[in-house]
Design an enzyme around this catalytic site. Sequence first.
Site, PDB file in Angstrom:
ATOM      1  N   ASP A 126       9.288   2.507   0.066  1.00 47.96           N
ATOM      2  CA  ASP A 126       8.243   3.225   0.798  1.00 47.96           C
ATOM      3  C   ASP A 126       8.414   2.889   2.276  1.00 47.96           C
ATOM      4  O   ASP A 126       8.006   1.827   2.746  1.00 47.96           O
ATOM      5  CB  ASP A 126       6.871   2.806   0.275  1.00 47.96           C
ATOM      6  CG  ASP A 126       5.743   3.532   1.000  1.00 47.96           C
ATOM      7  OD1 ASP A 126       6.029   4.239   1.994  1.00 47.96           O
ATOM      8  OD2 ASP A 126       4.578   3.385   0.591  1.00 47.96           O
ATOM      9  N   LYS A 159       4.213   9.043   9.088  1.00 44.12           N
ATOM     10  CA  LYS A 159       3.991   8.517  10.441  1.00 44.12           C
ATOM     11  C   LYS A 159       4.997   9.034  11.484  1.00 44.12           C
ATOM     12  O   LYS A 159       4.867  10.151  11.948  1.00 44.12           O
ATOM     13  CB  LYS A 159       3.976   6.983  10.399  1.00 44.12           C
ATOM     14  CG  LYS A 159       2.919   6.478   9.385  1.00 44.12           C
ATOM     15  CD  LYS A 159       2.398   5.121   9.678  1.00 44.12           C
ATOM     16  CE  LYS A 159       1.575   4.595   8.524  1.00 44.12           C
ATOM     17  NZ  LYS A 159       0.193   4.325   8.773  1.00 44.12           N
ATOM     18  N   TYR A 176       0.855  -1.184   0.000  1.00 45.46           N
ATOM     19  CA  TYR A 176       0.000   0.000   0.000  1.00 45.46           C
ATOM     20  C   TYR A 176       0.891   1.234   0.000  1.00 45.46           C
ATOM     21  O   TYR A 176       1.831   1.317   0.805  1.00 45.46           O
ATOM     22  CB  TYR A 176      -0.888   0.003   1.252  1.00 45.46           C
ATOM     23  CG  TYR A 176      -1.819   1.193   1.345  1.00 45.46           C
ATOM     24  CD1 TYR A 176      -2.886   1.337   0.463  1.00 45.46           C
ATOM     25  CD2 TYR A 176      -1.630   2.167   2.328  1.00 45.46           C
ATOM     26  CE1 TYR A 176      -3.737   2.432   0.554  1.00 45.46           C
ATOM     27  CE2 TYR A 176      -2.484   3.263   2.424  1.00 45.46           C
ATOM     28  CZ  TYR A 176      -3.532   3.384   1.536  1.00 45.46           C
ATOM     29  OH  TYR A 176      -4.380   4.470   1.632  1.00 45.46           O
TER      30      TYR A 176
HETATM   31  N1  PMP Z   1       2.817   3.960   2.433  1.00 46.03           N
HETATM   32  C1  PMP Z   1       2.666   3.065   3.413  1.00 46.03           C
HETATM   33  C2  PMP Z   1       3.634   1.924   3.488  1.00 46.03           C
HETATM   34  C3  PMP Z   1       1.648   3.186   4.352  1.00 46.03           C
HETATM   35  O1  PMP Z   1       1.504   2.263   5.303  1.00 46.03           O
HETATM   36  C4  PMP Z   1       0.769   4.294   4.254  1.00 46.03           C
HETATM   37  C5  PMP Z   1      -0.354   4.503   5.239  1.00 46.03           C
HETATM   38  N2  PMP Z   1      -0.606   3.554   6.150  1.00 46.03           N
HETATM   39  C6  PMP Z   1       0.964   5.204   3.221  1.00 46.03           C
HETATM   40  C7  PMP Z   1       1.991   5.021   2.334  1.00 46.03           C
HETATM   41  C8  PMP Z   1       0.070   6.389   3.053  1.00 46.03           C
HETATM   42  O2  PMP Z   1       0.299   7.298   4.078  1.00 46.03           O
HETATM   43  P1  PMP Z   1      -0.823   8.372   4.463  1.00 46.03           P
HETATM   44  O3  PMP Z   1      -1.936   7.590   5.092  1.00 46.03           O
HETATM   45  O4  PMP Z   1      -0.129   9.306   5.399  1.00 46.03           O
HETATM   46  O5  PMP Z   1      -1.216   9.017   3.193  1.00 46.03           O
END
Ligand code: PMP
Length: 412
Positions: free
Chosen positions: A225, A253, A139
Amino acid sequence: MTLSKQLFEMAKALLPGGVNSPVRAFDPYPFFVKGGRGSRIFDVDGKEYVDFCLAYGALILGHAHPSVVNRIKEQLDQGIHFGAPSEFEVKLSEKIVKHIPCAEMVRFTNSGMEATSSAVRLARAYTGREKILMFDGCYHGAHDQFLFDKNGAKSPGVPKELAKTTLVCEFNDIESVERAADGNELAAIIVEPAMGNMGCIPPEKEFLRGLREICDKSGALLIFDEVITGFRLSLGGAQAYYKVVPDLATFGKIIGGGFPIGAFAGKREMMQKVAPAGKVYHAGTFCGHTIAMIAGLSTIEEIEKNGVIEKATAIAARICNFLKKESEFTVNRVGPMFQIFFTRNEVKSAEDARKSDRSRFMKFQGAMLSNGVFVPPSQFECWFTSSAHDRFDLERVESAIMASLSGVGDER
Ligand code: PMP
């Protein structure tokens, strides 16, 4: 009727599904939060839970850590956000550059999604190519171009055309990536170096190294990521933990200490292409938000000083050992993040994860909640630990696990 239930009924009339992010809605209704302190979260009905969600991994120090809260309070009286540069964004980017192997320059964003989509735009501009490759079950935020799994688009509204530029391979299957890279001009391979959005799925030993080699050979950029893994697996993120350095990396985060944030970072020659140094456009009213910068900076300073990751990892290891001892289900852990899968088979890919018994997981999650422990309400999320969890939490979680596993009919 509990206040949480009343609020959820009202919320459903006002907010789609009663929430602002889908995973938060679970049966029969989610608890509504009043506050949190350390490892504990409190609801509006006066119940207290040991928190292993921690804002989906954003809070590695636990709730309301005094060093973070005090620094924010000092700033609040002087103004909140200015739309002009502040010293805090320089200091936070210095920390990222110091610790993260691939990071020579940084751009802050407002979310992880904005970071990943900007990193991909940069990779496309840098390589002059359009296709990207991602992995089934990873994701990267709710942006059209990432809402794909191996069966195609995951949401109505995603333009069909994007299926031509977003290719999807199986995590931990390097040969499928080799084939895709041979047949296509890839701008980038984007990957969660340890998967945290299909439960917890570690990379196999040679997988990340294999991706690095394929990128080197094909001219594609490698994007890690690290929105979850950054400053969680180690101060240098997954790239230091697994000793594989990508070209670009994305964060979120933990680097915002609980405030909305994201960042992308990488080699100078690439980052210099970002506006206004270069032509690749990225901008935002709230980018580099003063309070988020201060919260992130104080969080990273705590991580540097106080063995935060080690403490959080030790707690995670204890809980996983307990889960393995008390059940025959599969438990995957990477540092301070883990998941129990309700299957007895190994889970190495999204497809393996999908074979686990999700309804059994939700029964377990509900029972844990009744026993005072908040585990993220999906088989496909991770438990996150923090430096605030202690032996009292361990005792409570162990007895909750005993009670909850018997409730979901472990056949041991
Ligand atoms: N990349 C990863 C690996 C994530 O876990 C998340 C959100 N959980 C995101 C991107 C997207 O981040 P955001 O919810 O701050 O847009």
